[in-house]
Design an enzyme around this catalytic site. Structure first.
Site, PDB file in Angstrom:
ATOM      1  N   GLY A 109      22.790  50.707  53.556  1.00  0.00           N
ATOM      2  CA  GLY A 109      21.846  50.364  52.298  1.00  0.00           C
ATOM      3  C   GLY A 109      22.868  49.666  51.330  1.00  0.00           C
ATOM      4  O   GLY A 109      22.472  49.073  50.373  1.00  0.00           O
ATOM      5  N   LEU A 110      24.483  49.578  51.816  1.00  0.00           N
ATOM      6  CA  LEU A 110      25.188  49.030  50.777  1.00  0.00           C
ATOM      7  C   LEU A 110      26.002  47.732  51.459  1.00  0.00           C
ATOM      8  O   LEU A 110      26.926  47.287  51.043  1.00  0.00           O
ATOM      9  CB  LEU A 110      26.318  50.123  50.584  1.00  0.00           C
ATOM     10  CG  LEU A 110      25.906  51.324  49.789  1.00  0.00           C
ATOM     11  CD1 LEU A 110      27.031  52.362  49.735  1.00  0.00           C
ATOM     12  CD2 LEU A 110      25.505  50.966  48.297  1.00  0.00           C
ATOM     13  N   SER A 111      25.004  47.331  52.551  1.00  0.00           N
ATOM     14  CA  SER A 111      25.568  46.084  53.058  1.00  0.00           C
ATOM     15  C   SER A 111      26.848  46.267  53.461  1.00  0.00           C
ATOM     16  O   SER A 111      27.762  45.354  53.619  1.00  0.00           O
ATOM     17  CB  SER A 111      25.595  44.642  52.102  1.00  0.00           C
ATOM     18  OG  SER A 111      25.557  43.463  52.837  1.00  0.00           O
ATOM     19  N   SER A 112      27.253  47.235  54.480  1.00  0.00           N
ATOM     20  CA  SER A 112      28.322  47.425  55.224  1.00  0.00           C
ATOM     21  C   SER A 112      28.591  46.102  56.287  1.00  0.00           C
ATOM     22  O   SER A 112      29.637  45.747  56.514  1.00  0.00           O
ATOM     23  CB  SER A 112      28.607  48.557  55.922  1.00  0.00           C
ATOM     24  OG  SER A 112      27.554  48.669  56.699  1.00  0.00           O
ATOM     25  N   SER A 113      27.489  45.669  56.719  1.00  0.00           N
ATOM     26  CA  SER A 113      27.521  44.535  57.611  1.00  0.00           C
ATOM     27  C   SER A 113      28.112  43.273  57.245  1.00  0.00           C
ATOM     28  O   SER A 113      29.295  42.858  57.612  1.00  0.00           O
ATOM     29  CB  SER A 113      26.420  44.279  58.374  1.00  0.00           C
ATOM     30  OG  SER A 113      25.273  43.958  57.297  1.00  0.00           O
ATOM     31  N   ALA A 114      27.655  42.982  55.970  1.00  0.00           N
ATOM     32  CA  ALA A 114      28.386  41.622  55.487  1.00  0.00           C
ATOM     33  C   ALA A 114      29.663  41.965  54.845  1.00  0.00           C
ATOM     34  O   ALA A 114      30.670  40.969  54.868  1.00  0.00           O
ATOM     35  CB  ALA A 114      27.443  41.207  54.401  1.00  0.00           C
ATOM     36  N   ASP A 157      23.548  39.793  50.009  1.00  0.00           N
ATOM     37  CA  ASP A 157      24.805  40.339  50.170  1.00  0.00           C
ATOM     38  C   ASP A 157      26.361  39.508  50.176  1.00  0.00           C
ATOM     39  O   ASP A 157      27.169  40.075  49.611  1.00  0.00           O
ATOM     40  CB  ASP A 157      24.683  41.184  51.777  1.00  0.00           C
ATOM     41  CG  ASP A 157      23.376  41.815  51.843  1.00  0.00           C
ATOM     42  OD1 ASP A 157      22.840  42.147  50.676  1.00  0.00           O
ATOM     43  OD2 ASP A 157      22.912  42.009  52.993  1.00  0.00           O
TER      44      ASP A 157
HETATM   45  C1  GLA Z   1      19.246  43.164  53.194  1.00  0.00           C
HETATM   46  C2  GLA Z   1      19.412  41.546  53.418  1.00  0.00           C
HETATM   47  C3  GLA Z   1      19.524  40.820  52.309  1.00  0.00           C
HETATM   48  C4  GLA Z   1      18.371  41.061  51.220  1.00  0.00           C
HETATM   49  C5  GLA Z   1      18.299  42.583  51.169  1.00  0.00           C
HETATM   50  C6  GLA Z   1      16.900  42.965  50.531  1.00  0.00           C
HETATM   51  O1  GLA Z   1      20.494  43.493  52.653  1.00  0.00           O
HETATM   52  O2  GLA Z   1      20.690  41.313  54.163  1.00  0.00           O
HETATM   53  O3  GLA Z   1      19.628  39.462  52.522  1.00  0.00           O
HETATM   54  O4  GLA Z   1      17.132  40.532  51.786  1.00  0.00           O
HETATM   55  O5  GLA Z   1      18.267  43.020  52.393  1.00  0.00           O
HETATM   56  O6  GLA Z   1      16.872  42.453  48.956  1.00  0.00           O
END
Ligand code: GLA
Length: 362
Positions: A109-114, A157
């Site tokens: 949920g914190l975008s660890s992938s990006a 992200d």
């Molecule tokens: C994920 C995706 C983002 C965005 C969010 C929802 O984090 O990587 O690009 O779409 O979901 O806002």
């Protein structure tokens, strides 16, 4: 040895707007991917991790796809994806990296992938003397995730992780691929950022993310044709009035996704104004409304996550909260006036973070 600090991000308002070209709000936070690395003259990447098993070994001179190399598939794909998008810019005998990667918080949920993608990209660029502009970094991270990991993500992200500034909220224009820091208004009350982890982490590849994005595009095509328009790239190209007039002709799932988009766009616009005015309470109410729309219209959220957000909403010290990220698992982000009071008796793990600067090599 050098170190890349690549923050995680929160998205307080503006969920699922980016892939439709719409506006969204992000913030890089003080929970990071930390990649310690040194150059490797044999053109090889060798990485270990505190959080993932095994060792990733990639020969940069032989790499042709995310699947053809040694290493546990789950995390080596991200390393390979970063190397593949950078391939055209690498010298003939590229310099590899030897290193170790760790995350300072559970990532879901914190975008660890990006965050990990940007860590690998930054380290590889650094050892090969490649200068990447912020726009390059965002574009490369986006391509890595879309082309090689296979998720139709938007710009939120990487833009938040690259463009974040301590003390600011980032307003992101997904269509123009531009972002701008918004300082908090002078009269704002003190607040803290609380992350409550549900304990359920899901890789987006295993969720309905791509299907929901597809439903948005289907809604967009139908609305466009009903309104007699053309050349529309995403829901953001349509005025609210088009949805108001034609929305009830859409099949239920598409109508709900579109309703989420148009109401969320309005919340982002209003949220920017409230942030500038220092109205944290008003901003928090928009976060709550955004989360409700994620539940009702986006049909996201596991029972654990919905329950956790409800519990937070009832606490007087919480200005507002919502699912952080795509909403299929992961965590809740909340703005709170008293961290200790809110954290007490919450189920699962709770963390306090602050806004932070974007990805950097130290
Ligand atoms: C994920 C995706 C983002 C965005 C969010 C929802 O984090 O990587 O690009 O779409 O979901 O806002």
């Amino acid at each position: 040895m050098r170190v890349v600090i690549s923050p995680y991000r929160i998205c307080p308002i503006g969920a699922h707007s980016d892939h439709q070209g719409g506006p969204t709000l992000g913030m890089a936070v003080s929970a990071h991917t930390v990649l310690t690395f040194a150059p490797d003259a044999t053109s090889t990447i060798r990485l270990t991790s505190d959080n993932f098993p095994g060792e990733v070994i990639i020969d940069l001179e032989r790499l042709t796809s995310v699947d053809e190399h040694a290493g546990p598939a789950d995390w080596s794909r991200y390393v390979a994806a970063a190397a593949l998008v950078l391939r055209d810019r690498l010298p003939e005998s590229p310099v590899g990296i030897r290193g170790h990667v760790r995350g300072t918080l559970p990532g879901g949920g914190l975008s660890s992938s990006a965050s990990v993608l940007l860590a690998y990209l930054s380290a590889l660029a650094d050892v090969n003397d490649i200068v990447l502009s912020p726009e390059d970094k965002v574009d490369l991270a986006l391509r890595a995730e879309r082309e090689f990991v296979g998720i139709k993500v938007g710009i939120l992200d990487p833009a938040a992780i690259v463009g974040g500034r301590r003390g600011q909220l980032l307003s992101i224009d997904s269509r123009a691929a531009r972002w701008e820091g918004i300082p908090l208004g002078d009269n704002a009350p003190e607040f803290h950022i609380l992350i409550a982890a549900s304990g359920v982490t899901r890789n987006l590849a295993g969720t309905d993310y791509n299907r929901r994005v597809g439903e948005c595009f289907a809604a967009c095509r139908k609305l466009t044709s009903l309104a007699g328009l053309d050349d529309i790239a995403g829901l953001h190209d349509l005025d609210d009035a088009v949805f108001e007039q034609w929305g009830d002709r859409l099949p239920t799932p598409e109508r709900r996704r579109a309703r989420h988009f148009f109401t969320e766009r309005a919340r982002v616009r209003r949220g920017i104004e409230l942030w500038k005015q220092g109205d944290v309470a008003g901003f928090g109410e928009l976060m709550n409304a955004s989360c409700q729309s994620s539940i009702d219209n986006w049909e996201a959220g596991s029972p654990e996550l919905i329950e956790l957000q409800r519990t937070l909403t009832e606490k007087p010290e919480v200005y507002g909260s919502r699912f952080s990220g795509a909403g299929f698992g992961g965590c809740i982000v909340a703005l709170v006036s008293d961290f200790a009071a809110v954290a007490k008796n919450l189920p699962g793990r709770v963390f306090r973070v602050e806004s932070d600067d974007g990805v950097r090599v130290l």
